[in-house]
Motif scaffolding. Structure first.
Motif, mmCIF file in Angstrom:
data_model
loop_
_atom_site.group_PDB
_atom_site.id
_atom_site.type_symbol
_atom_site.label_atom_id
_atom_site.label_comp_id
_atom_site.label_asym_id
_atom_site.label_seq_id
_atom_site.Cartn_x
_atom_site.Cartn_y
_atom_site.Cartn_z
ATOM 1 N N THR A 173 -28.481 -35.987 17.230
ATOM 2 C CA THR A 173 -30.268 -35.571 16.480
ATOM 3 C C THR A 173 -31.290 -37.047 16.184
ATOM 4 O OG1 THR A 173 -29.530 -34.485 14.232
ATOM 5 C CG2 THR A 173 -29.336 -33.365 16.030
ATOM 6 N N THR A 200 -31.994 -27.130 13.526
ATOM 7 C CA THR A 200 -32.209 -28.385 13.637
ATOM 8 C C THR A 200 -33.059 -28.996 13.576
ATOM 9 O OG1 THR A 200 -29.087 -28.615 13.969
ATOM 10 C CG2 THR A 200 -30.204 -30.121 13.092
ATOM 11 N N LYS A 201 -33.848 -29.968 13.299
ATOM 12 C CA LYS A 201 -34.526 -30.227 13.454
ATOM 13 C C LYS A 201 -34.818 -31.853 14.574
ATOM 14 C CE LYS A 201 -38.702 -33.889 11.109
ATOM 15 N NZ LYS A 201 -38.554 -34.384 10.284
ATOM 16 N N THR A 227 -35.897 -33.862 17.712
ATOM 17 C CA THR A 227 -37.308 -34.127 18.882
ATOM 18 C C THR A 227 -36.569 -34.332 20.348
ATOM 19 O OG1 THR A 227 -38.092 -35.593 17.639
ATOM 20 C CG2 THR A 227 -39.183 -35.809 19.216
ATOM 21 N N GLU A 275 -40.978 -26.657 16.919
ATOM 22 C CA GLU A 275 -41.654 -26.336 16.094
ATOM 23 C C GLU A 275 -41.891 -26.182 14.459
ATOM 24 O OE1 GLU A 275 -45.447 -26.123 17.958
ATOM 25 O OE2 GLU A 275 -45.708 -28.480 18.755
ATOM 26 N N ALA A 288 -38.549 -25.541 14.044
ATOM 27 C CA ALA A 288 -37.519 -25.841 13.485
ATOM 28 C C ALA A 288 -37.907 -27.211 12.590
ATOM 29 C CB ALA A 288 -36.582 -26.067 13.772
ATOM 30 N N GLY A 289 -39.066 -27.440 12.524
ATOM 31 C CA GLY A 289 -39.654 -29.057 12.361
ATOM 32 C C GLY A 289 -38.952 -30.395 13.552
ATOM 33 N N GLY A 290 -39.465 -29.874 14.380
ATOM 34 C CA GLY A 290 -39.042 -30.894 15.205
ATOM 35 C C GLY A 290 -40.001 -30.455 16.117
ATOM 36 N N LYS A 291 -40.355 -31.786 17.452
ATOM 37 C CA LYS A 291 -41.396 -31.700 18.366
ATOM 38 C C LYS A 291 -41.110 -31.506 19.702
ATOM 39 C CE LYS A 291 -42.825 -36.724 18.842
ATOM 40 N NZ LYS A 291 -43.810 -37.097 18.237
#
Length: 174
Positions: A92, A124-125, A127, A142, A144-147
């Motif tokens: 990750t 899970t975060k 990208t 987004e 979950a904090g990801g992009k």
């Protein structure tokens, strides 16, 4: 009964007929093909030939449409990504692109890249760097904090030509 007494039943194994090996064999001279004609020659395949009339498989209507320009994406669901992360098959900390997903065994095929779909839950975060993603998938990542970074593929030559032709047509119209 001993091991050396074991053998097949009489007639269970039949040796093949050796064709064209003399008149005494019963299958000599023409080799069971009869005389003359198309079927007696070598290299003949007339399966589906109907004496010159249009064969049945050609008379039946064609169905459906096969788009030559359709994009071939490897579809990956977020639930499967989470499962692979939990199984420690995906890292990750790195950006998850087509190569990373393929190496993990998630993305099969997809010569035009990966398309991210929103089925399942992502906790899970992460990208992502993918060729496409659904609205639901982008929202879930987004949340979950990801992009999600969507990469633009180079436009194929035939599309570039069509765009140039349209531009020229518009120019002439003015």
């Amino acid at each position: 009964m001993k091991l050396n007494d074991l053998r097949d039943n009489e007639g269970a194994r039949k040796s093949r007929i050796r064709v064209g090996r003399g008149i005494g064999s019963g299958k000599g001279k023409t080799g069971g093909r009869g005389q003359k004609g198309q079927k007696s020659r070598s290299g003949v395949a007339i399966k589906g030939f109907e004496g010159g009339q249009m064969p049945l498989h050609m008379r039946l209507p064609k169905r459906g449409f096969n788009n030559l320009f359709a994009k071939d994406y490897a579809e990956v669901n977020l639930g499967m990504v989470q499962k692979f992360i939990d199984a420690k098959k995906l890292d990750t900390k790195k950006t998850l692109d087509h190569e990373a997903l393929q190496a993990a065994g998630l993305a099969r095929g997809g010569k035009d890249g990966v398309r991210l779909l929103g089925k399942g839950e992502l906790k899970t975060k992460v990208t992502f760097k993918v060729a496409g993603a659904s609205k639901g998938a982008i929202e879930a990542v987004e949340k979950a904090g990801g992009k999600v970074e969507i990469i633009e593929k180079a436009q194929p030559e035939h599309e570039k030509k069509a765009a140039r032709a349209e531009a020229n047509k518009a120019k002439k119209a003015k």
